[in-house]
Design a protein around this motif. Structure first.
Motif, PDB file in Angstrom:
ATOM      1  N   PRO A  41      13.108   6.864  -3.540  1.00 23.36           N
ATOM      2  CA  PRO A  41      12.158   7.560  -2.842  1.00 23.36           C
ATOM      3  C   PRO A  41      11.047   7.674  -3.531  1.00 23.36           C
ATOM      4  CG  PRO A  41      14.078   8.986  -2.825  1.00 23.36           C
ATOM      5  CD  PRO A  41      14.514   7.600  -3.382  1.00 23.36           C
ATOM      6  N   VAL A  42      11.081   7.736  -5.003  1.00 19.72           N
ATOM      7  CA  VAL A  42       9.979   8.117  -5.879  1.00 19.72           C
ATOM      8  C   VAL A  42       8.858   7.002  -5.676  1.00 19.72           C
ATOM      9  CG1 VAL A  42      10.772   7.174  -7.884  1.00 19.72           C
ATOM     10  CG2 VAL A  42       9.242   9.044  -7.953  1.00 19.72           C
ATOM     11  N   LEU A  43       9.386   5.943  -5.235  1.00 18.14           N
ATOM     12  CA  LEU A  43       8.454   4.721  -5.032  1.00 18.14           C
ATOM     13  C   LEU A  43       7.573   4.726  -3.555  1.00 18.14           C
ATOM     14  CD1 LEU A  43      10.723   1.754  -5.979  1.00 18.14           C
ATOM     15  CD2 LEU A  43       8.961   2.569  -7.329  1.00 18.14           C
ATOM     16  N   LEU A  44       7.789   5.830  -3.070  1.00 14.42           N
ATOM     17  CA  LEU A  44       7.066   5.827  -1.711  1.00 14.42           C
ATOM     18  C   LEU A  44       5.664   6.388  -1.909  1.00 14.42           C
ATOM     19  CD1 LEU A  44       6.797   5.624   1.591  1.00 14.42           C
ATOM     20  CD2 LEU A  44       7.813   8.120   1.598  1.00 14.42           C
ATOM     21  N   GLN A  45       4.779   5.912  -1.684  1.00 15.50           N
ATOM     22  CA  GLN A  45       3.101   6.431  -1.876  1.00 15.50           C
ATOM     23  C   GLN A  45       3.249   7.981  -1.042  1.00 15.50           C
ATOM     24  OE1 GLN A  45       0.585   7.011  -3.542  1.00 15.50           O
ATOM     25  NE2 GLN A  45       0.138   4.933  -3.681  1.00 15.50           N
ATOM     26  N   ASP A 104       0.839  -1.173   0.137  1.00 11.56           N
ATOM     27  CA  ASP A 104      -0.047   0.125  -0.240  1.00 11.56           C
ATOM     28  C   ASP A 104       0.874   1.302   0.073  1.00 11.56           C
ATOM     29  OD1 ASP A 104      -2.410  -1.564   0.124  1.00 11.56           O
ATOM     30  OD2 ASP A 104      -2.822  -1.210   1.803  1.00 11.56           O
ATOM     31  N   MET A 105       2.037   1.223   0.564  1.00 14.71           N
ATOM     32  CA  MET A 105       2.889   2.213   0.441  1.00 14.71           C
ATOM     33  C   MET A 105       3.800   2.467  -0.656  1.00 14.71           C
ATOM     34  SD  MET A 105       5.259   1.638   4.057  1.00 14.71           S
ATOM     35  CE  MET A 105       6.434   3.059   4.284  1.00 14.71           C
ATOM     36  N   VAL A 106       3.772   1.497  -1.672  1.00 13.22           N
ATOM     37  CA  VAL A 106       4.673   1.618  -2.597  1.00 13.22           C
ATOM     38  C   VAL A 106       3.893   2.242  -3.977  1.00 13.22           C
ATOM     39  CG1 VAL A 106       6.046   0.041  -4.407  1.00 13.22           C
ATOM     40  CG2 VAL A 106       5.903  -0.561  -1.644  1.00 13.22           C
ATOM     41  N   ARG A 107       4.361   2.908  -4.644  1.00 11.48           N
ATOM     42  CA  ARG A 107       3.868   3.293  -5.912  1.00 11.48           C
ATOM     43  C   ARG A 107       4.296   2.401  -7.361  1.00 11.48           C
ATOM     44  NH1 ARG A 107       1.658   8.390  -6.288  1.00 11.48           N
ATOM     45  NH2 ARG A 107       2.719   8.591  -8.591  1.00 11.48           N
ATOM     46  N   THR A 108       3.491   1.407  -7.268  1.00 10.71           N
ATOM     47  CA  THR A 108       3.831   0.653  -8.369  1.00 10.71           C
ATOM     48  C   THR A 108       3.839   0.964  -9.854  1.00 10.71           C
ATOM     49  OG1 THR A 108       1.559  -0.401  -8.217  1.00 10.71           O
ATOM     50  CG2 THR A 108       3.066  -1.419  -6.640  1.00 10.71           C
ATOM     51  N   ASN A 109       3.192   2.027  -9.765  1.00 12.41           N
ATOM     52  CA  ASN A 109       2.999   2.513 -11.288  1.00 12.41           C
ATOM     53  C   ASN A 109       4.021   3.367 -11.707  1.00 12.41           C
ATOM     54  OD1 ASN A 109       2.544   4.783  -9.413  1.00 12.41           O
ATOM     55  ND2 ASN A 109       1.028   5.641 -10.930  1.00 12.41           N
ATOM     56  N   GLU A 110       5.108   3.639 -11.046  1.00 15.97           N
ATOM     57  CA  GLU A 110       6.431   4.237 -11.190  1.00 15.97           C
ATOM     58  C   GLU A 110       7.206   3.349 -12.186  1.00 15.97           C
ATOM     59  OE1 GLU A 110       7.059   7.418 -10.872  1.00 15.97           O
ATOM     60  OE2 GLU A 110       5.563   7.830  -9.408  1.00 15.97           O
TER      61      GLU A 110
END
Length: 122
Positions: free
Chosen positions: A91-95, A59-65
């Motif tokens: 860090p761009v992967l952090l929601q 949930d805290m990962v931006r999987t669309n990056e």
């Protein structure tokens, strides 16, 4: 103290900061805004943040990056340690945004989700 993990380029993050300052922070608590792209969190800090959020780590990962795919991460097979390391290194992967208050955290997507930290229902 209220901590906001913030990305100034993100409209949801900016909206969340605005909600905290104009609506939810009636007690004028000290607010720390952490621009996590400039000051990335360590693996230990990410683990502590995840514990405050509860729920699945994904949930805290931006999987669309793009970085998520470039690192070969897969929601079904990535381990927690791989995800923590990936976020710490990229860090761009952090929601975003994530708001922390009184030992609890919420992801501000949508921004009204943070209401639970102020004992309100959005």
């Amino acid at each position: 103290m209220i901590t906001i993990y913030h990305n100034a380029r993100c409209s949801k993050s900016r909206s969340t900061c605005e909600l905290v300052s104009t609506t939810y922070n009636k007690a004028n608590e000290l607010v720390e805004v952490v621009e996590y792209l400039k000051t990335p969190l360590t693996v230990d800090q990410l683990k502590a943040l995840h514990a405050m959020l509860g729920g699945p780590l994904l949930d805290m990962v931006r999987t669309n990056e793009a970085e998520y795919s470039a690192l070969g991460l897969d929601a079904n097979s990535a381990t927690d340690n791989q995800l923590y390391e990936a976020i710490a290194s990229h860090p761009v992967l952090l929601q975003r945004p994530i708001v922390v208050r009184n030992g609890r955290a919420a992801i501000g997507r949508p921004p009204e989700n943070i209401a639970v930290l102020f004992d309100r229902v959005a």
